[in-house]
Design a protein around this motif. Structure first.
Motif, PDB file in Angstrom:
ATOM      1  N   GLY A 717     -38.350 -22.907 -17.656  1.00 52.29           N
ATOM      2  CA  GLY A 717     -38.138 -23.058 -19.089  1.00 52.29           C
ATOM      3  C   GLY A 717     -37.934 -24.503 -19.493  1.00 52.29           C
ATOM      4  O   GLY A 717     -38.496 -24.975 -20.498  1.00 52.29           O
ATOM      5  N   THR A 718     -37.162 -25.240 -18.702  1.00 44.71           N
ATOM      6  CA  THR A 718     -36.923 -26.654 -19.006  1.00 44.71           C
ATOM      7  C   THR A 718     -38.210 -27.454 -18.898  1.00 44.71           C
ATOM      8  O   THR A 718     -38.457 -28.367 -19.706  1.00 44.71           O
ATOM      9  CB  THR A 718     -35.867 -27.223 -18.042  1.00 44.71           C
ATOM     10  N   GLY A 719     -39.051 -27.122 -17.911  1.00 47.57           N
ATOM     11  CA  GLY A 719     -40.329 -27.814 -17.765  1.00 47.57           C
ATOM     12  C   GLY A 719     -41.218 -27.625 -18.982  1.00 47.57           C
ATOM     13  O   GLY A 719     -41.880 -28.575 -19.436  1.00 47.57           O
ATOM     14  N   ILE A 720     -41.248 -26.423 -19.522  1.00 46.68           N
ATOM     15  CA  ILE A 720     -42.051 -26.170 -20.726  1.00 46.68           C
ATOM     16  C   ILE A 720     -41.520 -26.993 -21.891  1.00 46.68           C
ATOM     17  O   ILE A 720     -42.296 -27.607 -22.645  1.00 46.68           O
ATOM     18  CB  ILE A 720     -42.030 -24.668 -21.061  1.00 46.68           C
ATOM     19  N   VAL A 721     -40.199 -27.027 -22.058  1.00 47.77           N
ATOM     20  CA  VAL A 721     -39.602 -27.777 -23.165  1.00 47.77           C
ATOM     21  C   VAL A 721     -39.873 -29.267 -23.021  1.00 47.77           C
ATOM     22  O   VAL A 721     -40.260 -29.937 -23.987  1.00 47.77           O
ATOM     23  CB  VAL A 721     -38.084 -27.500 -23.238  1.00 47.77           C
ATOM     24  N   THR A 737     -49.376 -23.908 -23.760  1.00 46.74           N
ATOM     25  CA  THR A 737     -49.439 -23.598 -25.182  1.00 46.74           C
ATOM     26  C   THR A 737     -48.260 -22.733 -25.600  1.00 46.74           C
ATOM     27  O   THR A 737     -47.587 -22.125 -24.758  1.00 46.74           O
ATOM     28  CB  THR A 737     -50.754 -22.873 -25.505  1.00 46.74           C
ATOM     29  N   VAL A 738     -48.024 -22.710 -26.908  1.00 44.13           N
ATOM     30  CA  VAL A 738     -46.935 -21.880 -27.425  1.00 44.13           C
ATOM     31  C   VAL A 738     -47.208 -20.413 -27.109  1.00 44.13           C
ATOM     32  O   VAL A 738     -46.279 -19.643 -26.778  1.00 44.13           O
ATOM     33  CB  VAL A 738     -46.775 -22.097 -28.946  1.00 44.13           C
ATOM     34  N   GLY A 739     -48.458 -20.000 -27.176  1.00 41.91           N
ATOM     35  CA  GLY A 739     -48.798 -18.616 -26.852  1.00 41.91           C
ATOM     36  C   GLY A 739     -48.463 -18.268 -25.418  1.00 41.91           C
ATOM     37  O   GLY A 739     -47.953 -17.173 -25.134  1.00 41.91           O
ATOM     38  N   GLN A 740     -48.757 -19.193 -24.492  1.00 40.24           N
ATOM     39  CA  GLN A 740     -48.417 -18.950 -23.092  1.00 40.24           C
ATOM     40  C   GLN A 740     -46.905 -18.868 -22.902  1.00 40.24           C
ATOM     41  O   GLN A 740     -46.410 -18.044 -22.135  1.00 40.24           O
ATOM     42  CB  GLN A 740     -49.001 -20.059 -22.220  1.00 40.24           C
ATOM     43  N   ALA A 741     -46.189 -19.752 -23.603  1.00 39.25           N
ATOM     44  CA  ALA A 741     -44.731 -19.724 -23.506  1.00 39.25           C
ATOM     45  C   ALA A 741     -44.168 -18.420 -24.060  1.00 39.25           C
ATOM     46  O   ALA A 741     -43.223 -17.847 -23.501  1.00 39.25           O
ATOM     47  CB  ALA A 741     -44.135 -20.923 -24.246  1.00 39.25           C
ATOM     48  N   ALA A 743     -45.725 -15.498 -24.115  1.00 36.17           N
ATOM     49  CA  ALA A 743     -46.023 -14.447 -23.130  1.00 36.17           C
ATOM     50  C   ALA A 743     -45.070 -14.526 -21.944  1.00 36.17           C
ATOM     51  O   ALA A 743     -44.607 -13.493 -21.433  1.00 36.17           O
ATOM     52  CB  ALA A 743     -47.472 -14.583 -22.670  1.00 36.17           C
ATOM     53  N   PHE A 744     -44.765 -15.749 -21.525  1.00 30.35           N
ATOM     54  CA  PHE A 744     -43.854 -15.931 -20.393  1.00 30.35           C
ATOM     55  C   PHE A 744     -42.473 -15.360 -20.723  1.00 30.35           C
ATOM     56  O   PHE A 744     -41.906 -14.580 -19.941  1.00 30.35           O
ATOM     57  CB  PHE A 744     -43.768 -17.426 -20.067  1.00 30.35           C
ATOM     58  N   TRP A 745     -41.917 -15.716 -21.886  1.00 28.97           N
ATOM     59  CA  TRP A 745     -40.575 -15.253 -22.222  1.00 28.97           C
ATOM     60  C   TRP A 745     -40.542 -13.778 -22.593  1.00 28.97           C
ATOM     61  O   TRP A 745     -39.511 -13.114 -22.420  1.00 28.97           O
ATOM     62  CB  TRP A 745     -39.985 -16.105 -23.339  1.00 28.97           C
ATOM     63  N   ASN A 746     -41.630 -13.265 -23.096  1.00 27.40           N
ATOM     64  CA  ASN A 746     -41.702 -11.815 -23.316  1.00 27.40           C
ATOM     65  C   ASN A 746     -41.561 -11.076 -21.999  1.00 27.40           C
ATOM     66  O   ASN A 746     -40.850 -10.067 -21.900  1.00 27.40           O
ATOM     67  CB  ASN A 746     -43.035 -11.453 -23.984  1.00 27.40           C
ATOM     68  N   MET A 747     -42.252 -11.598 -20.968  1.00 29.42           N
ATOM     69  CA  MET A 747     -42.159 -10.968 -19.646  1.00 29.42           C
ATOM     70  C   MET A 747     -40.734 -11.077 -19.096  1.00 29.42           C
ATOM     71  O   MET A 747     -40.197 -10.106 -18.547  1.00 29.42           O
ATOM     72  CB  MET A 747     -43.142 -11.647 -18.699  1.00 29.42           C
ATOM     73  N   ILE A 748     -40.099 -12.230 -19.271  1.00 27.11           N
ATOM     74  CA  ILE A 748     -38.763 -12.439 -18.726  1.00 27.11           C
ATOM     75  C   ILE A 748     -37.736 -11.557 -19.433  1.00 27.11           C
ATOM     76  O   ILE A 748     -36.882 -10.919 -18.792  1.00 27.11           O
ATOM     77  CB  ILE A 748     -38.377 -13.929 -18.840  1.00 27.11           C
ATOM     78  N   LEU A 749     -37.811 -11.535 -20.759  1.00 30.09           N
ATOM     79  CA  LEU A 749     -36.827 -10.754 -21.516  1.00 30.09           C
ATOM     80  C   LEU A 749     -37.041  -9.255 -21.355  1.00 30.09           C
ATOM     81  O   LEU A 749     -36.123  -8.461 -21.596  1.00 30.09           O
ATOM     82  CB  LEU A 749     -36.896 -11.137 -22.994  1.00 30.09           C
ATOM     83  N   SER A 750     -38.228  -8.857 -20.949  1.00 35.23           N
ATOM     84  CA  SER A 750     -38.482  -7.443 -20.655  1.00 35.23           C
ATOM     85  C   SER A 750     -38.141  -7.102 -19.208  1.00 35.23           C
ATOM     86  O   SER A 750     -38.244  -5.944 -18.811  1.00 35.23           O
ATOM     87  CB  SER A 750     -39.958  -7.111 -20.921  1.00 35.23           C
ATOM     88  N   ALA A 780     -41.516 -21.267 -29.211  1.00 34.98           N
ATOM     89  CA  ALA A 780     -41.798 -19.950 -28.642  1.00 34.98           C
ATOM     90  C   ALA A 780     -40.768 -18.932 -29.119  1.00 34.98           C
ATOM     91  O   ALA A 780     -41.114 -17.767 -29.378  1.00 34.98           O
ATOM     92  CB  ALA A 780     -41.789 -20.029 -27.115  1.00 34.98           C
ATOM     93  N   PHE A 781     -39.521 -19.338 -29.269  1.00 32.85           N
ATOM     94  CA  PHE A 781     -38.491 -18.419 -29.751  1.00 32.85           C
ATOM     95  C   PHE A 781     -38.829 -17.928 -31.159  1.00 32.85           C
ATOM     96  O   PHE A 781     -38.610 -16.760 -31.488  1.00 32.85           O
ATOM     97  CB  PHE A 781     -37.128 -19.121 -29.743  1.00 32.85           C
ATOM     98  N   THR A 782     -39.370 -18.817 -31.966  1.00 31.73           N
ATOM     99  CA  THR A 782     -39.749 -18.418 -33.334  1.00 31.73           C
ATOM    100  C   THR A 782     -40.807 -17.330 -33.323  1.00 31.73           C
ATOM    101  O   THR A 782     -40.814 -16.447 -34.193  1.00 31.73           O
ATOM    102  CB  THR A 782     -40.262 -19.646 -34.102  1.00 31.73           C
ATOM    103  N   SER A 783     -41.706 -17.369 -32.340  1.00 28.43           N
ATOM    104  CA  SER A 783     -42.813 -16.404 -32.274  1.00 28.43           C
ATOM    105  C   SER A 783     -42.464 -15.152 -31.485  1.00 28.43           C
ATOM    106  O   SER A 783     -43.306 -14.243 -31.401  1.00 28.43           O
ATOM    107  CB  SER A 783     -44.041 -17.083 -31.638  1.00 28.43           C
ATOM    108  N   LEU A 784     -41.291 -15.093 -30.902  1.00 33.41           N
ATOM    109  CA  LEU A 784     -40.899 -13.888 -30.181  1.00 33.41           C
ATOM    110  C   LEU A 784     -40.667 -12.735 -31.161  1.00 33.41           C
ATOM    111  O   LEU A 784     -40.323 -12.960 -32.329  1.00 33.41           O
ATOM    112  CB  LEU A 784     -39.617 -14.144 -29.380  1.00 33.41           C
ATOM    113  N   PRO A 785     -40.831 -11.506 -30.717  1.00 32.50           N
ATOM    114  CA  PRO A 785     -40.526 -10.369 -31.587  1.00 32.50           C
ATOM    115  C   PRO A 785     -39.073 -10.402 -32.051  1.00 32.50           C
ATOM    116  O   PRO A 785     -38.201 -10.965 -31.382  1.00 32.50           O
ATOM    117  CB  PRO A 785     -40.804  -9.147 -30.686  1.00 32.50           C
ATOM    118  N   ASP A 786     -38.826  -9.801 -33.192  1.00 35.92           N
ATOM    119  CA  ASP A 786     -37.477  -9.824 -33.764  1.00 35.92           C
ATOM    120  C   ASP A 786     -36.450  -9.204 -32.828  1.00 35.92           C
ATOM    121  O   ASP A 786     -35.314  -9.697 -32.725  1.00 35.92           O
ATOM    122  CB  ASP A 786     -37.466  -9.091 -35.111  1.00 35.92           C
ATOM    123  N   ASP A 787     -36.842  -8.123 -32.133  1.00 35.79           N
ATOM    124  CA  ASP A 787     -35.870  -7.488 -31.253  1.00 35.79           C
ATOM    125  C   ASP A 787     -35.484  -8.399 -30.081  1.00 35.79           C
ATOM    126  O   ASP A 787     -34.332  -8.397 -29.627  1.00 35.79           O
ATOM    127  CB  ASP A 787     -36.408  -6.149 -30.738  1.00 35.79           C
TER     128      ASP A 787
END
Length: 1143
Positions: A717-721, A737-741, A743-750, A780-787
């Motif tokens: 995460g720090t590397g992406i930032v 890209t923001v889209g890749q980030a 997708a990455f955090w969606n996978m982690i949070l799931s 990327a946090f802005t583009s994450l789903p609301d939940d």
């Protein structure tokens, strides 16, 4: 008298640390076994006499004394050995009996004949062993100016056996017990000097070498006990130099061919000190090599095998060359002819052989030991010679262990004065190689001694980064002398060469592990960016076979070394090319590496590395190479089942998958984390795969694996930032890209991260998971789903109520990161919730929690200023006045805390006071808090805090001055605030604080804010004084900020000049008349020099022109001649500046 002497001797012995005991054996030994029968009979008799002695009733009668002496005579007459059956019972002596026996032994030493002294000293040594803190009463009799042990320790007057017994007793007396008082200074120094004197004697008159080794061991142990127990500081150069001289001598004791002639004192010097080696007879040098010798029969066989081996090596080299190895693979070959060149390699004349039992390409088959045995002595040498070699090895181990204690007792800067005495240097042409720790590592036949020497070398190298940073050989030097930087660089290169040589020649797994760890310590501290490339390439190529070694510890240390390589002054172009090598070179069954040139100390001058010029990915054999082979290797070690070829595998069901041992997996995860941190651009191709690895690790049962998985996730995460920061010159197509980030955090949070955050049974994992969650890319946090967003916020707010301080601190810090997110900082509800949570943590009893909360409060108040400037008054009105007042009070209270809390608390105070609106200031409940906050800032500037805290306080006062609603210039605290800033700008030792205080003084936007004429004059004169003292400093490092300080002071003077009124002109005139030349010179420099942040001399000239126009306007208003002098002075500066610029 004889009877009394017998009592003195034997009573002391029987109450020593170990008292013989026996057991009754009813059965006779087998027929014909006379030795066993005699042994059992002796033990039985001894037990019978001892039991009878224990049954005696003490009485002050002649009969009792006669019977006791008779039994003691019978006991001593028994022929028994220490290991006999029934003998060896340990007796714990209580303090009362110890006191009696010590007094009895001291009296016996004074009264009995000299022939009993040795035995009495043996008994006394057993009594005082680990009991030195209980012997304070008898120390004057033993170690006083005329003490018994002091007299017996005079080597010139004492019998050798008596000397050995007294030194043994003294060494036991110096043995420290943790938690107990140690010997007082006079006794400690007495023992130290006696031990040192014994070691300095060239050759004692003891004929028996074993007895001599025992004496040396006890002296070395005594010094080590003194250094460890009393934390003795060796501050005197002669004292330290004398000790280091004897330690260097005895760390080579008994090694054939190393009869070192050393001076009595080693002095600190930056130059290598070549040690004279006494010449040895040719026949002796052949007959007694440093490695185990062979019989004539075995020697002839060895020669025959050597011829076969050379043929095998030749075939191997030819086959390797036919395979067409890539340019990145080093060809390393250890030739006996080359080995004779170097002092270290004089006896290593056997080439390496590939055993038929091992796989042809395994590291164990390629890197066989250059000598036959690692045991303390060879069976073929006989008992006595082997015993002598074993005792000599223990002396060397004792000297090296004592050296390690010496290193721990002195400062690093003192130790590095003796660098050249113990660390090898590259020998010049025709110059002998200096004797150093590397001599022991490469020449000693005892693996324990080699391991001890490696530990000492690691201790020297640990923390040496600042000392080694002066090394530089990137450019050729052709001066008549060799710079110190080149000398250190050559020493670093020699360390690499010798450690790599030791690594490929070592067969002991434990010692091999120490070699690799020592090499990792060297890699972590060496300044490779100042050295010629190629060193890390050689390390990389040599360590690859050991990653698949059969021993777990070797594999772990190999991964540690790889981690050190990818962490060394990142990013290095050499390492980037190494990471691009094909993955086949690191995986099993890779092409073998032959060994060449290590024996040539000048290899680094001759060898070139074509792989550093052309990337290996262009190799036609690997057109689709991995982007980073090390990532693939570590992933396979972490998640793939282990191979069956390892000898350390556990016996289990074949159906159960067996992974690598936990230490190997942990080290592989650490290497991945270091790689992602230093070379994220190469690791980002594996972003999703690495995320899956982290998730898998966090789902395992092993807590350590879970923690390292969370750490890897944080680094990703720090590397992406970090990659998204605008100051990094990376093309957009190479960034994540923001889209890749997303997708990455969606996978982690799931995945397992939310569960880890809620695992109250594992607070350390919760802490690491908090750190990982705080590394989310804001976009990327802005583009994450609301939940997902709500989940993150809810978890962090909840963890702020944790009872564990580590978890609470991590959660408070994470909120401080989230509050800066663009999508959250404008949400008043989130700001309010975060503020309440942070304020609660700010009152926590843990200093760490308060420090993190203060940092987050500073970030939150930064957000308030941004919202005030971007949104305006609407945000200020929505924020609760009570919450704002509570933040102001909490920050004021936190400014009285420790410096780690205070530095951010004052930053928050400056932002809050800047944020306040007129309606806030007019409310009575705010008035007292506002004044208290400003008073806190003033006291911080004038206080004894760290420079960082003072800098933040000056910055905060500058923020306060930006708020035009505050009554600056009229309030009672105005004079105190300006006094604090002028004091800092004139006299603070730190120039950064001076610069920031001058910036704060130039912040007010109206003349009224400077207060009265007297106040204005005080500020003006203080700035002129600060300009005059801008080069006065005690710290040389501050001089680099002189120009910035002068520029900021000149800007503040121009700012004040542009707002001056008629009443201020007399003060200005006075300084012009008194210090006009000084002011003129600095103002000219200020105008001509280009400013910071794209500010040019033209911009500064315009500022100066506006100030001059303002003064000229005052002249026209007064219609007089009073200000002509000031205007003429300023206009003269402008004209001079224009002339110099045009010229």
């Amino acid at each position: 008298m004889a009877a009394q002497e017998g009592v003195g001797t034997l009573a002391g012995m029987s109450h020593g640390r170990r008292v013989p005991a026996a057991s009754v054996h009813s059965s006779l030994p087998p027929s014909g076994d006379l030795e066993a029968y005699n042994q059992q009979n002796a033990a039985r008799d001894f037990h019978r006499h001892k039991s009878k002695m224990y049954s005696l009733q003490p009485a002050d009668t002649e009969t009792f004394r006669t019977e006791l002496n008779l039994l003691l005579d019978l006991l001593i007459s028994q022929d028994y050995s220490k290991g006999a059956p029934g003998i060896g019972e340990e007796v714990i002596v209580d303090e009362q009996n110890l006191d009696f026996l010590l007094g009895f032994s001291v009296s016996a030493l004074k009264q009995c004949s000299s022939w009993t002294h040795v035995e009495i000293l043996h008994a006394l040594a057993a009594l005082v062993y680990s009991n030195g803190h209980k012997c304070q009463k008898y120390l004057p009799y033993l170690l006083g100016p005329n003490g018994i042990l002091v007299q017996f320790s005079d080597a010139s007057k004492t019998d050798p056996e008596l000397l050995r017994a007294s030194i043994h007793c003294m060494a036991n007396l110096c043995l420290c017990v943790p938690g107990q008082s140690y010997l007082e200074e006079p006794y400690r120094m007495t023992c130290f000097k006696i031990f040192l004197a014994v070691l300095q004697v060239p050759r004692t008159n003891i004929v028996d070498e074993i007895a001599n080794c025992t004496l040396l061991q006890n002296a070395l142990k005594g010094i080590q006990s003194i250094l460890n127990g009393s934390k003795m500081s060796l501050k005197e150069t002669d004292q330290l130099g004398s000790l280091l001289a004897v330690l260097k001598k005895y760390m080579l004791h008994g090694l054939p061919g190393f009869n070192i002639e050393l001076p009595s004192i080693i002095y600190p010097t930056p130059l290598p000190q070549y040690d004279g080696i006494s010449p040895t007879k040719p026949e002796q040098s052949v007959a007694t090599p440093s490695r185990p010798t062979w019989s004539k029969k075995k020697k002839s066989r060895a020669k025959q095998k050597k011829g076969q081996q050379e043929n095998e090596n030749k075939d191997t080299i030819e086959s390797d060359s036919g395979d067409g190895l890539t340019a990145s693979v080093d060809r390393l070959k250890l030739c006996s002819a080359d080995a004779n060149y170097n002092l270290y390699l004089t006896t290593q004349k056997s080439a390496m052989k590939i055993s038929g039992k091992d796989p042809p390409h395994s590291p164990s088959s390629r890197f066989k030991k250059l000598y036959s045995s690692d045991s303390e002595f060879s069976d073929a040498e006989g008992g006595l010679q082997g015993k002598i070699r074993s005792f000599q090895a223990k002396v060397r181990q004792g000297a090296i262990s004592c050296f390690l204690s010496t290193i721990k007792s002195i400062e690093k800067k003192v130790l590095y004065g003796y660098w050249s005495a113990f660390v090898p240097d590259m020998p010049g042409i025709g110059s002998p190689q200096s004797v150093s720790l590397m001599t022991v590592i490469l020449k000693d036949y005892s693996p324990k001694t080699r391991a001890c020497a490696l530990q000492v070398l690691s201790a020297i190298l640990d923390g040496s980064k600042q000392f080694l940073s002066v090394a530089d050989d990137a450019s050729e030097y052709k001066q008549a002398f060799t710079p110190f930087s080149v000398t250190i660089a050559s020493s670093i290169r020699e360390l690499h060469r010798c450690l790599l040589l030791a690594m490929v020649a070592e067969s002991s797994a434990q010692t091999l592990t120490q070699i690799i760890k020592c090499l990792a310590t060297l890699v972590s501290n060496a300044p490779y960016h100042r050295l010629k490339p190629g060193l890390l390439t050689r390390v990389w190529n040599y360590i690859k076979p050991y990653i698949r070694n059969k021993d777990v510890n070797v594999r772990v240390s190999g991964l540690t070394l790889l981690g050190a390589v990818v962490s060394a002054q990142v990013p290095l172009p050499e390492v980037q090319l190494l990471l691009q090598q094909p993955v086949v070179s690191l995986l099993p069954n890779s092409v073998p590496i032959t060994i060449t040139r290590l024996s040539d100390p000048d290899w680094w001058r001759k060898e070139t590395f074509p792989e550093l010029e052309v990337s290996s990915v262009t190799n036609p054999r690997h057109p689709q190479a991995e982007p980073c082979c090390l990532v693939r290797l570590c992933i396979s070690l972490v998640i793939n089942p282990r191979e069956d070829s390892y000898s350390d595998s556990d016996v289990s069901s074949a159906a159960t998958l067996q992974y690598e041992p936990s230490p190997v997996r942990l080290e592989a995860l650490q290497v991945l984390a270091c790689l992602v941190k230093g070379y994220f651009n190469m690791a980002q191709s594996y972003l999703m795969e690495l995320g899956e690895v982290a998730c898998k690790c966090m789902q395992e049962m092993d807590a350590s694996i879970q923690l390292h998985g969370a750490k890897l996730l944080e680094e990703l995460g720090t590397g992406i930032v970090q990659q998204q920061k605008t100051d990094l010159v990376i093309s957009a197509e190479k960034k994540v890209t923001v889209g890749q980030a997303v997708a990455f955090w969606n996978m982690i949070l799931s995945g397992p991260l939310p569960a880890a955050l809620q695992n109250d049974q594992h607070p350390t994992l919760q802490t690491s998971a908090c750190d990982a969650l705080s590394s989310v890319l804001p976009e990327a946090f802005t583009s994450l789903p609301d939940d997902c967003q709500i989940l993150c916020i809810t978890l962090l707010l909840g963890l702020n109520h944790s009872e564990n301080p580590l978890v609470k601190a991590a959660a408070a810090r994470a909120l401080g990161v989230y509050i800066l997110f663009p999508c959250l900082r404008q949400d008043v509800m989130f700001v309010a919730d975060s503020a309440n949570a942070i304020l609660m943590s700010l009152n926590d009893k843990s200093p760490n929690v308060r420090a993190k909360a203060a940092w987050s409060l500073g970030n939150l108040t930064d957000t308030l200023i941004v919202n005030m400037e971007m949104i305006g008054q609407s945000f200020q009105e929505e924020l609760s006045d009570m919450l704002l007042l509570e933040m102001l009070k909490s920050a004021t209270e936190a400014s009285k805390d420790k410096d780690k809390v205070k530095s951010n608390a004052v930053r928050a105070l400056g932002n809050l006071l800047h944020f306040l609106q007129p309606y806030h200031i007019l409310k009575p409940r705010f008035t007292e808090s506002i004044e208290g906050a400003i008073r806190a800032l003033i006291s911080t500037v004038l206080g004894e805090s760290t420079m960082k805290v003072k800098w933040n306080a000056c910055y905060a006062l500058g923020n306060v001055f930006k708020n035009t609603a505050l009554p600056l210039g009229k309030a009672v605290w105005t004079a105190d605030a300006y006094h604090a800033l002028t004091t800092a700008v004139k006299s603070c030792k730190n120039f950064k604080v001076r610069i920031k205080s001058a910036t704060a003084l130039s912040t007010p936007s109206r003349r009224e804010q400077y207060g009265t004429i007297e106040q204005y004059s005080e500020i003006w004169n203080s700035l002129v004084t600060a300009l005059e003292k801008s080069e006065e400093t005690e710290d040389f490092l501050e001089f680099k900020y002189c120009a910035s300080l002068r520029a900021q002071i000149c800007q503040a003077l121009m700012h004040m000049l542009g707002m001056a009124n008629q009443g201020d002109l007399p003060c200005i005139r006075k300084t012009v008349l008194q210090k006009g030349s000084l002011i003129r010179n600095y103002l000219l420099q200020y105008i001509k020099s280009g400013g910071e942040e794209n500010e040019t001399h033209t911009d500064r000239e315009n500022i100066f022109q506006r100030a001059t126009d303002h003064i000229r306007g005052l002249q026209e208003d007064t219609l007089g001649s009073k200000v002509i002098a000031e205007v003429a002075f300023l206009e003269d500066i402008i004209i001079s500046c224009e002339k110099e610029i045009k010229a």
